[in-house]
Motif scaffolding. Structure first.
Motif, short mmCIF file in Angstrom:
data_model
loop_
_atom_site.label_atom_id
_atom_site.label_comp_id
_atom_site.label_asym_id
_atom_site.label_seq_id
_atom_site.Cartn_x
_atom_site.Cartn_y
_atom_site.Cartn_z
N PRO A 232 33.98 -2.44 34.00
CA PRO A 232 35.05 -1.41 33.79
C PRO A 232 36.19 -2.19 33.21
O PRO A 232 36.60 -3.53 33.55
N ALA A 233 36.78 -1.66 31.95
CA ALA A 233 38.26 -1.95 31.44
C ALA A 233 39.23 -2.81 32.54
O ALA A 233 39.72 -3.98 32.33
N ILE A 234 39.46 -2.32 33.62
CA ILE A 234 40.25 -2.73 34.56
C ILE A 234 39.91 -4.01 35.26
O ILE A 234 40.81 -4.72 35.74
N GLN A 235 38.57 -4.28 35.36
CA GLN A 235 37.89 -5.54 35.87
C GLN A 235 38.39 -6.61 34.98
O GLN A 235 38.84 -7.91 35.47
N TYR A 236 38.68 -6.35 33.68
CA TYR A 236 38.94 -7.74 32.75
C TYR A 236 40.54 -8.08 33.08
O TYR A 236 40.67 -9.14 33.09
N VAL A 237 41.38 -6.84 33.50
CA VAL A 237 42.54 -7.19 33.74
C VAL A 237 42.82 -7.86 34.95
O VAL A 237 43.61 -8.62 34.95
N VAL A 238 42.04 -7.33 35.95
CA VAL A 238 42.50 -8.05 37.18
C VAL A 238 41.64 -9.44 37.32
O VAL A 238 42.12 -10.51 37.79
N GLU A 239 40.82 -9.85 36.41
CA GLU A 239 40.22 -11.25 36.50
C GLU A 239 41.35 -12.11 35.58
O GLU A 239 41.49 -13.16 35.87
N GLU A 240 42.00 -11.54 34.43
CA GLU A 240 43.04 -12.14 33.97
C GLU A 240 44.12 -12.47 34.67
O GLU A 240 44.62 -13.69 34.90
N ALA A 241 44.44 -11.60 35.44
CA ALA A 241 45.55 -11.94 36.49
C ALA A 241 45.22 -13.10 37.62
O ALA A 241 45.80 -14.00 37.85
N VAL A 242 43.88 -12.97 38.27
CA VAL A 242 43.79 -13.89 39.23
C VAL A 242 43.50 -15.13 38.32
O VAL A 242 43.86 -16.43 38.98
N ALA A 243 42.85 -15.35 37.02
CA ALA A 243 42.90 -16.49 36.37
C ALA A 243 44.06 -17.33 36.12
O ALA A 243 44.37 -18.49 36.31
N ALA A 244 45.01 -16.42 36.24
CA ALA A 244 46.35 -16.90 36.31
C ALA A 244 47.19 -17.10 37.43
O ALA A 244 48.24 -17.68 37.73
N GLY A 245 46.31 -17.12 38.46
CA GLY A 245 46.87 -17.36 39.72
C GLY A 245 47.37 -16.21 40.55
O GLY A 245 47.99 -16.37 41.76
N LEU A 246 47.07 -15.15 40.06
CA LEU A 246 48.02 -13.85 40.72
C LEU A 246 46.98 -13.19 41.36
O LEU A 246 46.00 -12.44 40.95
#
Ligand code: G1P
Length: 303
Positions: free
Chosen positions: A44-58
């Motif tokens: 789902p589109a939202i998972q890419y966005v959450v993965e990006e946040a997590v990859a930046a430490g958020l």
């Protein structure tokens, strides 16, 4: 807990993801399903966005949701029956995929209440965010995980003690779809100082080609400014208008832009959504080898 960094600012841990939109451009697909759950290839589109946040430490994510958004909560939660079935079958590969989104981040939810605009959605994060800088990620934009953006913005926030937005140069014909910034150079070629912002200028009126793409790292003072931001474009409380206030009055360090030159996929519009799926799928190791030759043959059949 607030953690001072070497630059004297604070480690950013919180990401806010506005996800209350009705997704009317995708009706009837979004009649009973949030647009954020539309699959981009197989996620789902939202998972890419959450993965990006997590990859930046958020890892602390707050989603601003609304009615009909329970599928979002379910996606980031355990799903006992499916887990048991996959376990019994010994299908560890699929089980890992299921568990990955469950364990990805600490996801919190608050409802927007009324659809009063992006600025209003961000304002709803105030209680959760408190007095620390925080990131905002808009779900319609997917940033390729191979290209750096959010971590760079977080670093600039710490360095400059200001609010940071992501900018991308767009064709003037598309300027009316974005918040557009007027800028001055800094000593860093990737960073500009923002002197003014206009939300979705009328075609021909835009002052530059620098468009805000959906990534922000904001000073908490934005909340006070949003309190006093009247409805703007489309009768909605616009985040761009509050940022314009920060920029022109140099509030809390003003606003800087990190210029992004990497790969961005827009999933908010039907044609762009289809392009995003094709672009991401052809590059995938598991799908690309079969898809690429087919796509070439298919394209050859087009006029
Ligand atoms: C929002 C913002 C706009 C920004 C855009 C980026 O608009 O209001 O300033 O440029 O996201 O995608 P929306 O696309 O939600 O209408």
């Amino acid at each position: 807990m607030r953690m001072p960094t070497s630059s004297g600012s604070f480690t950013i841990t919180k990401a806010v993801i506005p996800a209350a939109g009705l997704g009317t451009r995708f009706l009837p697909a979004t009649k009973a399903m949030p647009k954020e759950m539309l699959p981009v290839v197989d996620k789902p589109a939202i998972q890419y966005v959450v993965e990006e946040a997590v990859a930046a430490g958020l890892t602390d994510v707050l989603m601003i949701t609304g009615r009909n958004k329970s599928a979002l909560e379910n996606h980031f939660d355990r799903v006992g029956e499916l887990e048991t079935t996959l376990e019994e079958k010994g299908d560890t590969e699929k089980l890992e995929k299921v568990n990955f989104s469950t364990d990805l981040a600490e996801v919190h939810y608050v409802r927007q209440g009324a659809p009063l605009g992006l600025g209003h959605a961000v304002q709803r994060a105030r209680m959760h965010v408190g007095d620390q800088p925080f990131a905002v990620l808009l779900g319609d934009d997917i940033i390729d995980s191979r290209d750096v953006l959010l971590s760079r913005m977080i670093a600039e926030q710490g360095l400059r003690n200001a609010s940071i937005v992501a900018l991308m140069e767009v064709d003037p014909s598309a300027a009316h779809l974005y918040g557009i910034a007027t800028v001055e150079p800094t000593d860093d070629p990737d960073v500009v100082r923002i002197t003014g912002l206009v939300e979705k200028p009328t075609f021909g009126d835009q002052l530059s080609n620098y468009a805000i793409i959906g990534r922000y790292v904001l000073q908490p003072q934005i909340f006070d400014v949003l309190d006093n931001t009247p409805p703007g474009k489309g009768g909605e409380i616009q985040l761009t208008d509050a940022l314009q206030e920060l920029a022109t009055n140099n509030i809390a360090g003003g606003v800087f832009g990190v210029v992004f030159r990497g790969r961005r996929y827009d999933t908010g519009d039907r044609v762009d959504y289809i392009k995003a799926i094709v672009q991401l799928a052809v590059e995938r190791e598991d799908l690309g080898p079969e898809l690429r030759p087919w796509l070439k043959t298919f394209v050859a059949t087009l006029d």
